[in-house]
Design a protein around this motif. Structure first.
Motif, PDB file in Angstrom:
ATOM      1  N   ALA A  23      37.435  20.688 -17.415  1.00 47.93           N
ATOM      2  CA  ALA A  23      38.247  21.813 -16.965  1.00 47.93           C
ATOM      3  C   ALA A  23      38.578  23.004 -17.798  1.00 47.93           C
ATOM      4  O   ALA A  23      38.438  24.032 -17.273  1.00 47.93           O
ATOM      5  N   ASP A  24      38.377  22.696 -19.060  1.00 47.62           N
ATOM      6  CA  ASP A  24      38.163  24.046 -19.818  1.00 47.62           C
ATOM      7  C   ASP A  24      36.933  25.052 -19.488  1.00 47.62           C
ATOM      8  O   ASP A  24      36.990  26.039 -19.475  1.00 47.62           O
ATOM      9  N   GLY A  25      35.766  24.351 -19.402  1.00 48.16           N
ATOM     10  CA  GLY A  25      34.615  25.216 -18.917  1.00 48.16           C
ATOM     11  C   GLY A  25      34.909  25.939 -17.536  1.00 48.16           C
ATOM     12  O   GLY A  25      34.550  26.913 -17.478  1.00 48.16           O
ATOM     13  N   TYR A  26      35.608  24.981 -16.690  1.00 50.40           N
ATOM     14  CA  TYR A  26      35.520  25.656 -15.456  1.00 50.40           C
ATOM     15  C   TYR A  26      36.640  26.859 -15.535  1.00 50.40           C
ATOM     16  O   TYR A  26      36.585  27.900 -14.950  1.00 50.40           O
ATOM     17  N   PRO A  78      30.232  18.588 -21.627  1.00 54.95           N
ATOM     18  CA  PRO A  78      31.130  18.837 -20.412  1.00 54.95           C
ATOM     19  C   PRO A  78      31.384  20.243 -20.104  1.00 54.95           C
ATOM     20  O   PRO A  78      31.927  20.486 -18.965  1.00 54.95           O
ATOM     21  N   GLY A  79      31.515  21.163 -21.040  1.00 57.50           N
ATOM     22  CA  GLY A  79      31.681  22.478 -20.946  1.00 57.50           C
ATOM     23  C   GLY A  79      30.776  23.030 -19.958  1.00 57.50           C
ATOM     24  O   GLY A  79      31.232  24.101 -19.037  1.00 57.50           O
ATOM     25  N   ALA A  80      29.538  22.835 -19.965  1.00 53.26           N
ATOM     26  CA  ALA A  80      28.538  23.250 -19.157  1.00 53.26           C
ATOM     27  C   ALA A  80      28.783  22.728 -17.670  1.00 53.26           C
ATOM     28  O   ALA A  80      28.627  23.397 -16.700  1.00 53.26           O
ATOM     29  N   LEU A  81      29.254  21.590 -17.717  1.00 54.16           N
ATOM     30  CA  LEU A  81      29.698  20.905 -16.199  1.00 54.16           C
ATOM     31  C   LEU A  81      30.665  21.687 -15.535  1.00 54.16           C
ATOM     32  O   LEU A  81      30.343  22.083 -14.544  1.00 54.16           O
ATOM     33  N   GLY A  82      31.510  22.049 -16.087  1.00 56.03           N
ATOM     34  CA  GLY A  82      32.594  22.806 -15.751  1.00 56.03           C
ATOM     35  C   GLY A  82      32.384  24.163 -15.331  1.00 56.03           C
ATOM     36  O   GLY A  82      32.551  24.832 -14.161  1.00 56.03           O
ATOM     37  N   ILE A  83      31.423  24.787 -16.065  1.00 55.54           N
ATOM     38  CA  ILE A  83      31.089  25.993 -15.653  1.00 55.54           C
ATOM     39  C   ILE A  83      30.044  26.103 -14.567  1.00 55.54           C
ATOM     40  O   ILE A  83      30.122  27.010 -13.539  1.00 55.54           O
ATOM     41  N   LYS A  84      29.222  25.056 -14.365  1.00 52.90           N
ATOM     42  CA  LYS A  84      28.526  24.868 -13.303  1.00 52.90           C
ATOM     43  C   LYS A  84      29.232  24.584 -11.943  1.00 52.90           C
ATOM     44  O   LYS A  84      28.891  25.444 -10.784  1.00 52.90           O
ATOM     45  N   LEU A  85      30.398  24.004 -12.099  1.00 49.94           N
ATOM     46  CA  LEU A  85      31.043  23.664 -10.943  1.00 49.94           C
ATOM     47  C   LEU A  85      31.757  25.041 -10.569  1.00 49.94           C
ATOM     48  O   LEU A  85      31.949  25.210  -9.311  1.00 49.94           O
ATOM     49  N   ALA A  99      23.517  21.044 -14.133  1.00 45.94           N
ATOM     50  CA  ALA A  99      23.691  21.407 -15.298  1.00 45.94           C
ATOM     51  C   ALA A  99      22.551  21.112 -16.210  1.00 45.94           C
ATOM     52  O   ALA A  99      22.038  20.125 -15.988  1.00 45.94           O
ATOM     53  N   LYS A 100      21.896  22.072 -17.032  1.00 44.58           N
ATOM     54  CA  LYS A 100      21.060  21.645 -17.856  1.00 44.58           C
ATOM     55  C   LYS A 100      21.605  21.309 -19.421  1.00 44.58           C
ATOM     56  O   LYS A 100      22.645  22.184 -19.568  1.00 44.58           O
ATOM     57  N   PHE A 101      20.937  20.784 -20.366  1.00 44.07           N
ATOM     58  CA  PHE A 101      21.514  20.210 -21.455  1.00 44.07           C
ATOM     59  C   PHE A 101      20.310  20.236 -22.586  1.00 44.07           C
ATOM     60  O   PHE A 101      19.187  19.851 -22.323  1.00 44.07           O
ATOM     61  N   VAL A 102      20.670  20.769 -23.690  1.00 40.26           N
ATOM     62  CA  VAL A 102      19.833  20.808 -24.785  1.00 40.26           C
ATOM     63  C   VAL A 102      20.547  20.416 -26.078  1.00 40.26           C
ATOM     64  O   VAL A 102      21.571  20.922 -26.187  1.00 40.26           O
TER      65      VAL A 102
END
Length: 579
Positions: A58-61, A429-436, A469-472
């Motif tokens: 939610a923070d990323g979103y 999870p931040g990247a997931l929220g941004i991708k949404l 989303a992609k992750f490194v």
């Protein structure tokens, strides 16, 4: 016709406010709400396998969209699990609303299983915390929570919603929440006073924070910096508040030790602080880092932050975008020809110094191009070559962030985010929220091996909800930041580098056994690839970018901490204040 319940009306209110997602981890006291949500096709429940992940998504979103997000947690145990990440959102001003279920008001006297004073638990890490105790005030309090979360200074709010309140019939009207406009500018006399101070500056400096991004004031900040010939430093700055490629962008002051920030500001005679407070270090200096005669102009929509720690000359509770533009215009009108020429000379000198520092750092990076274990800069260079122009990057690599940001040029507002607030585990999870929030764009979350293990279950949510989303994971087999900070601590105790202990505590290392991130990702439905050699970097990045869904790179990088990597040590007068 059956009367609607609180479950239905709550969801209708979220729909009226444009809420598209509910992030959460369900429990028995929210079953009615989740069951009703299944009949609201326009609000998607994003399932997290642990509460901190729901909050971090939610923070990323919130950060990507600058819109409120809603999180559902389960009673006292779920809220307890999530509080650390709510603190992260609180320090970062994420406008989220946290809803926590309870078994019911009827059971208050029973001291039943999982019961807790939820409002008192949530209050220290939220702007507003309340409990609904009557069906007729459910939507009123929900709208209040949304309004307060979304009103600058934005931040998380909390609402406890007992199940018997939601089960009860509800005839409250559903109307969109009104968020008041805070686009306010100072009175002309205040602008004139600040501009007069700025015109007299010989060594001006600007300290910027994420309030710039929230206001959309990047262009106005650049305008003022150019008019003044002032270098710009980020303080609690984790977004694109000034393009990184701007000649007057000098970097970040740091977040750990007060002496680091003091070194950047000690010579300034006039300092503009905008969209942040000073200073957000873990171990701040109790003494003012500014010269006694320095004049400070502080601009923020949060009156609490102005002069919170250090006295200021002019404090302006106002919108950064309007205020910076007005200040720059007024300085332009008032400045004498000699003052304009001096500002131009300062701009040229700062720009040349910044370009030289960047060139020198990149030249040093080139020496590590073929190194094994890998140097982060080798990966960053290749990533920069292959990233789409509109890609979004979430950076939680901490000690490897300087090498990453030296090579990535991420100048567009909303294109680059860094961790903030102190909680580990926000990268995935931040990247997931941004991708949404931006499903059409490439989103990459970079984190460390230590940070990733706080929220590794988020990979399952990526696969389950098909969030591409992609992750490194920068795998240096250690909590490397702790090692660097321990060197500072040793120095603060009066030790010279040659007298440092020969080794770090064993609990700072993450090996024996080695963490198999590709195996972990595969077990949760996300493909991945481990990279250990320079020749493997380009193919792995291209595979990641070509992948339609989520993909993970386990990047094995050098985690050594040679003495040369130790930070600038505290001055003797500051020793003893960090432990």
């Amino acid at each position: 016709m059956n009367q609607k319940t609180g479950h239905e009306k709550l969801l209708e209110q979220l729909r009226a406010d444009g809420i598209r997602y509910m992030f959460g981890n369900p429990g028995s006291s929210e079953e009615g709400l989740i069951d009703t949500l299944s009949r609201f096709s326009d609000i998607q429940y994003i399932l997290a396998l642990q509460e901190t992940i729901a909050i971090a998504m939610a923070d990323g979103y919130c950060r990507a969209t600058q819109q409120p997000a809603v999180v559902q947690l389960h009673d006292g145990v779920g809220l307890g699990n999530g509080i650390g990440m709510i603190y992260q959102a609180f320090r970062g001003h994420a406008p989220m609303v946290v809803l926590t279920g309870e078994s019911g008001i009827a059971f208050d006297a029973m001291n039943a299983q999982m019961s807790a004073n939820l409002v008192d638990m949530a209050r220290p890490v939220t702007k507003f915390a309340a409990r609904v105790i009557h069906p007729g005030s459910l939507l009123r309090l929900l709208r209040r929570a949304i309004k307060i979360a979304a009103t600058p200074p934005t931040g998380p709010t909390f609402l406890a919603v007992p199940q018997d309140i939601l089960d009860a019939p509800n005839d409250e009207p559903v109307v969109p929440t009104v968020v008041p406009s805070t686009r306010v500018a100072p009175e002309p006399a205040a602008i004139a006073a600040a501009a007069e101070i700025l015109c007299q500056a010989e060594k001006p400096l600007i300290l910027m924070g994420d309030g710039i991004s929230r206001s959309g004031a990047q262009a106005e900040l650049a305008y003022l910096a150019e008019v003044l010939g002032a270098g710009v430093w980020g303080v609690n700055s984790s977004e694109v508040n000034l393009p990184q490629s701007h000649t007057l962008y000098c970097g970040l002051t740091g977040h750990m030790f007060g002496y680091a920030s003091a070194g950047h500001v000690r010579d300034a005679d006039v300092v503009v602080i905008c969209g942040t407070y000073v200073f957000p270090e873990v171990f701040p200096s109790l003494d003012s880092p500014f010269k006694p005669e320095a004049k400070l102009i502080h601009i923020d929509l949060d009156a609490f932050e102005i002069a919170k720690n250090h006295p200021v000359t002019v404090g302006l509770v106002s919108d950064p975008k309007l205020t910076l533009k007005s200040l720059a215009d007024t300085v332009t009108d008032l400045a004498l020809p000699a003052q304009r020429e001096a500002a131009a000379r300062r701009s040229q000198a700062i720009g040349e110094a910044n370009r030289k520092a960047m060139a020198d750092a990149r030249a040093q990076d080139e020496k590590w191009r073929d190194a094994v274990p890998l140097h982060m800069s080798t990966f960053a260079q290749e990533l920069a070559r292959r990233l789409p122009e509109d890609a979004i990057v979430f950076d939680e690599v901490l000690t490897h962030s300087p090498e990453l940001t030296r090579w990535l040029t991420l100048d567009l507002p909303g294109q680059f985010f860094q961790t903030r607030g102190g909680s580990l585990g926000v990268g995935i999870p931040g990247a997931l929220g941004i991708k949404l929030g931006h499903p059409e764009r490439t989103v990459i979350g970079l984190t460390g091996d230590g940070g990733s293990m706080y929220t590794i279950q988020a990979l399952w949510s990526a696969a389950h909800h098909r969030i591409g989303a992609k992750f490194v994971i920068c795998n240096n087999h250690s909590y490397r930041l702790l090692k660097l900070n321990l060197q500072d601590y040793w120095a603060a105790q009066g030790l010279k580098p040659q007298d440092f202990p020969a080794s770090f505590p064993n609990c700072f290392d993450l090996h024996e056994p080695d963490l198999d991130f590709v195996g972990l990702a595969r077990a949760m439905g996300v493909p991945g690839h481990r990279v250990t050699q320079p020749a493997e970097i380009a193919p792995a990045i291209q595979t990641m970018l070509d992948q339609d869904g989520p993909f993970l790179i386990d990047l094995v990088v050098d985690g050594s901490v040679p003495p040369a990597m130790a930070q600038s040590y505290p001055q003797p007068a500051l020793r003893g204040r960090y432990g």
